[in-house]
Design a protein around this motif. Structure first.
Motif, PDB file in Angstrom:
ATOM      1  N   GLU A  81      -1.850  75.457  59.971  1.00  0.00           N
ATOM      2  CA  GLU A  81      -1.850  74.334  59.032  1.00  0.00           C
ATOM      3  C   GLU A  81      -1.172  73.085  59.588  1.00  0.00           C
ATOM      4  N   ASP A  82      -0.543  73.199  60.749  1.00  0.00           N
ATOM      5  CA  ASP A  82       0.024  72.025  61.408  1.00  0.00           C
ATOM      6  C   ASP A  82      -1.034  71.256  62.200  1.00  0.00           C
ATOM      7  N   SER A  83      -2.222  71.810  62.294  1.00  0.00           N
ATOM      8  CA  SER A  83      -3.309  71.138  63.019  1.00  0.00           C
ATOM      9  C   SER A  83      -3.655  69.826  62.319  1.00  0.00           C
ATOM     10  N   ALA A  84      -3.619  68.746  63.080  1.00  0.00           N
ATOM     11  CA  ALA A  84      -3.858  67.401  62.543  1.00  0.00           C
ATOM     12  C   ALA A  84      -3.731  66.421  63.705  1.00  0.00           C
ATOM     13  N   THR A  85      -3.994  65.155  63.403  1.00  0.00           N
ATOM     14  CA  THR A  85      -3.703  64.097  64.371  1.00  0.00           C
ATOM     15  C   THR A  85      -2.377  63.460  63.977  1.00  0.00           C
ATOM     16  N   TYR A  86      -1.491  63.336  64.946  1.00  0.00           N
ATOM     17  CA  TYR A  86      -0.181  62.755  64.705  1.00  0.00           C
ATOM     18  C   TYR A  86      -0.142  61.366  65.338  1.00  0.00           C
ATOM     19  N   LEU A  87       0.200  60.405  64.508  1.00  0.00           N
ATOM     20  CA  LEU A  87       0.208  59.005  64.908  1.00  0.00           C
ATOM     21  C   LEU A  87       1.631  58.471  64.896  1.00  0.00           C
ATOM     22  N   CYS A  88       1.957  57.631  65.865  1.00  0.00           N
ATOM     23  CA  CYS A  88       3.222  56.915  65.789  1.00  0.00           C
ATOM     24  C   CYS A  88       2.933  55.415  65.730  1.00  0.00           C
ATOM     25  N   ALA A  89       3.879  54.672  65.198  1.00  0.00           N
ATOM     26  CA  ALA A  89       3.683  53.246  64.982  1.00  0.00           C
ATOM     27  C   ALA A  89       5.012  52.508  65.075  1.00  0.00           C
ATOM     28  N   VAL A  90       4.922  51.243  65.457  1.00  0.00           N
ATOM     29  CA  VAL A  90       6.090  50.371  65.469  1.00  0.00           C
ATOM     30  C   VAL A  90       5.716  49.062  64.794  1.00  0.00           C
ATOM     31  N   PRO A  91       6.677  48.329  64.249  1.00  0.00           N
ATOM     32  CA  PRO A  91       6.362  47.021  63.660  1.00  0.00           C
ATOM     33  C   PRO A  91       5.900  46.046  64.733  1.00  0.00           C
ATOM     34  N   ASN A  92       4.994  45.136  64.348  1.00  0.00           N
ATOM     35  CA  ASN A  92       4.561  44.107  65.281  1.00  0.00           C
ATOM     36  C   ASN A  92       5.702  43.112  65.539  1.00  0.00           C
ATOM     37  N   GLN A  93       5.456  42.141  66.406  1.00  0.00           N
ATOM     38  CA  GLN A  93       6.519  41.210  66.803  1.00  0.00           C
ATOM     39  C   GLN A  93       7.091  40.460  65.604  1.00  0.00           C
ATOM     40  N   ALA A  94       6.224  40.183  64.638  1.00  0.00           N
ATOM     41  CA  ALA A  94       6.688  39.467  63.445  1.00  0.00           C
ATOM     42  C   ALA A  94       7.430  40.388  62.491  1.00  0.00           C
ATOM     43  N   GLY A  95       7.338  41.692  62.740  1.00  0.00           N
ATOM     44  CA  GLY A  95       8.007  42.651  61.869  1.00  0.00           C
ATOM     45  C   GLY A  95       7.338  42.829  60.522  1.00  0.00           C
ATOM     46  N   THR A  96       6.077  42.434  60.433  1.00  0.00           N
ATOM     47  CA  THR A  96       5.412  42.436  59.134  1.00  0.00           C
ATOM     48  C   THR A  96       4.468  43.608  58.921  1.00  0.00           C
ATOM     49  N   ALA A  97       3.939  44.160  60.001  1.00  0.00           N
ATOM     50  CA  ALA A  97       2.953  45.227  59.866  1.00  0.00           C
ATOM     51  C   ALA A  97       3.138  46.234  60.996  1.00  0.00           C
ATOM     52  N   LEU A  98       2.583  47.431  60.809  1.00  0.00           N
ATOM     53  CA  LEU A  98       2.730  48.492  61.795  1.00  0.00           C
ATOM     54  C   LEU A  98       1.573  48.478  62.787  1.00  0.00           C
ATOM     55  N   ILE A  99       1.927  48.665  64.062  1.00  0.00           N
ATOM     56  CA  ILE A  99       0.956  48.802  65.140  1.00  0.00           C
ATOM     57  C   ILE A  99       0.947  50.267  65.543  1.00  0.00           C
ATOM     58  N   PHE A 100      -0.234  50.876  65.544  1.00  0.00           N
ATOM     59  CA  PHE A 100      -0.351  52.314  65.750  1.00  0.00           C
ATOM     60  C   PHE A 100      -0.807  52.659  67.161  1.00  0.00           C
ATOM     61  N   GLY A 101      -0.317  53.797  67.655  1.00  0.00           N
ATOM     62  CA  GLY A 101      -0.894  54.417  68.826  1.00  0.00           C
ATOM     63  C   GLY A 101      -2.193  55.107  68.444  1.00  0.00           C
ATOM     64  N   LYS A 102      -2.894  55.627  69.458  1.00  0.00           N
ATOM     65  CA  LYS A 102      -4.195  56.244  69.186  1.00  0.00           C
ATOM     66  C   LYS A 102      -4.075  57.690  68.739  1.00  0.00           C
ATOM     67  N   GLY A 103      -2.879  58.241  68.793  1.00  0.00           N
ATOM     68  CA  GLY A 103      -2.650  59.551  68.231  1.00  0.00           C
ATOM     69  C   GLY A 103      -2.785  60.711  69.193  1.00  0.00           C
ATOM     70  N   THR A 104      -2.198  61.827  68.807  1.00  0.00           N
ATOM     71  CA  THR A 104      -2.364  63.107  69.491  1.00  0.00           C
ATOM     72  C   THR A 104      -2.989  64.069  68.503  1.00  0.00           C
ATOM     73  N   THR A 105      -4.125  64.645  68.886  1.00  0.00           N
ATOM     74  CA  THR A 105      -4.788  65.619  68.025  1.00  0.00           C
ATOM     75  C   THR A 105      -4.311  67.012  68.390  1.00  0.00           C
ATOM     76  N   LEU A 106      -3.634  67.643  67.454  1.00  0.00           N
ATOM     77  CA  LEU A 106      -3.056  68.961  67.663  1.00  0.00           C
ATOM     78  C   LEU A 106      -3.924  70.029  67.015  1.00  0.00           C
ATOM     79  N   SER A 107      -4.241  71.044  67.774  1.00  0.00           N
ATOM     80  CA  SER A 107      -4.974  72.197  67.241  1.00  0.00           C
ATOM     81  C   SER A 107      -4.132  73.440  67.474  1.00  0.00           C
ATOM     82  N   VAL A 108      -3.852  74.161  66.402  1.00  0.00           N
ATOM     83  CA  VAL A 108      -3.063  75.384  66.486  1.00  0.00           C
ATOM     84  C   VAL A 108      -3.943  76.549  66.050  1.00  0.00           C
ATOM     85  N   SER A 109      -4.115  77.500  66.928  1.00  0.00           N
ATOM     86  CA  SER A 109      -4.973  78.638  66.610  1.00  0.00           C
ATOM     87  C   SER A 109      -4.127  79.890  66.392  1.00  0.00           C
ATOM     88  N   SER A 110      -4.625  80.735  65.519  1.00  0.00           N
ATOM     89  CA  SER A 110      -3.891  81.970  65.173  1.00  0.00           C
ATOM     90  C   SER A 110      -4.266  83.113  66.107  1.00  0.00           C
TER      91      SER A 110
END
Lengths: 110, 113
Positions: A81-110
């Motif tokens: 159930e931890d399988s998902a895409t995990y995204l990180c983000a930082v505020p833009n230079q103006a500090g007004t909105a978040l800029i996102f990375g493209k993510g890591t897609t995690l797949s966990v198999s049983s």
């Protein structure tokens, strides 16, 4: 110019196999680093905010850490159930909105 | 709270047609964002409103795109005319404070054929 870079792009784990996801950033004067989880067909779901180097946040099997140049999302003993895409983000230079990375897609198999 | 509500969830339209996407932010949030997500480019910020006023629209790709926020509880993103390269998932997000965590809606998947 990429301000947020995530690695790896994809990660496949066996249930119980711990690992870490990386998020590196190039913005100066960091005003927070944000982690999100995104399930297929859904919007990103907020997980954590980190504000200073050395800070750690935990939620169930997830622990986020922050240094001056990067953040790690550690996943301990993951479950399918931890399988998902995990995204990180930082505020833009103006500090007004978040800029996102493209993510890591995690797949966990049983 | 019901969270950020977007409509429609899916939209299929023909090239050249006008498309309007709708968003209701979380009550009390004064910042609203429109993002676009594609496999190639990830999540891209299109426009940011603060207190219903557009502050930064530098991410809007072309004049074919426009966004409005007539009041604190409603925003629209319009594409006219639409083109196949506009096909993507469009997300609306809101935040209680500038620079803080944003909360996303479920998105609108737009397909232009």
């Amino acid at each position: 110019e990429d301000q947020v870079t995530q690695s790896p792009e994809a990660l496949r784990l066996q249930e119980g196999e711990s690992s870490s996801l990386n998020c590196s950033y190039t913005v100066s004067g960091l005003r927070g680093l944000f982690w999100y989880r995104q399930d297929p067909g859904k919007g990103p779901e907020f997980l954590f905010t980190l504000y200073s180097a050395g800070e750690e946040k935990e939620k169930e099997r997830l622990k986020a850490t922050l240094t001056k140049k990067e953040s790690f999302l550690h996943i301990t003993a993951p479950k399918p159930e931890d399988s998902a895409t995990y995204l990180c983000a930082v505020p833009n230079q103006a500090g007004t909105a978040l800029i996102f990375g493209k993510g890591t897609t995690l797949s966990v198999s049983s | 709270d019901a969270g950020v509500i977007q409509s429609p969830r899916h939209e299929v339209t023909e090239m050249g047609q006008e498309v309007t996407l709708r968003c209701k932010p979380i009550s009390g949030h004064n910042s609203l964002f429109w993002y676009r997500q594609t496999m190639m480019r990830g999540l891209e910020l299109l426009i940011y409103f603060n207190n219903n006023v557009p502050i930064d629209d530098s991410g809007m790709p072309e004049d074919r795109f426009s966004a409005k926020m007539p009041n604190a509880s409603f925003s629209t993103l319009k594409i006219q005319p639409s083109e196949p390269r506009d096909s993507a998932v469009y997300f609306c997000a809101s935040s209680s404070q500038t620079g803080r965590e944003a909360f996303f809606g479920q998105g609108t998947r737009l397909t232009v054929v």
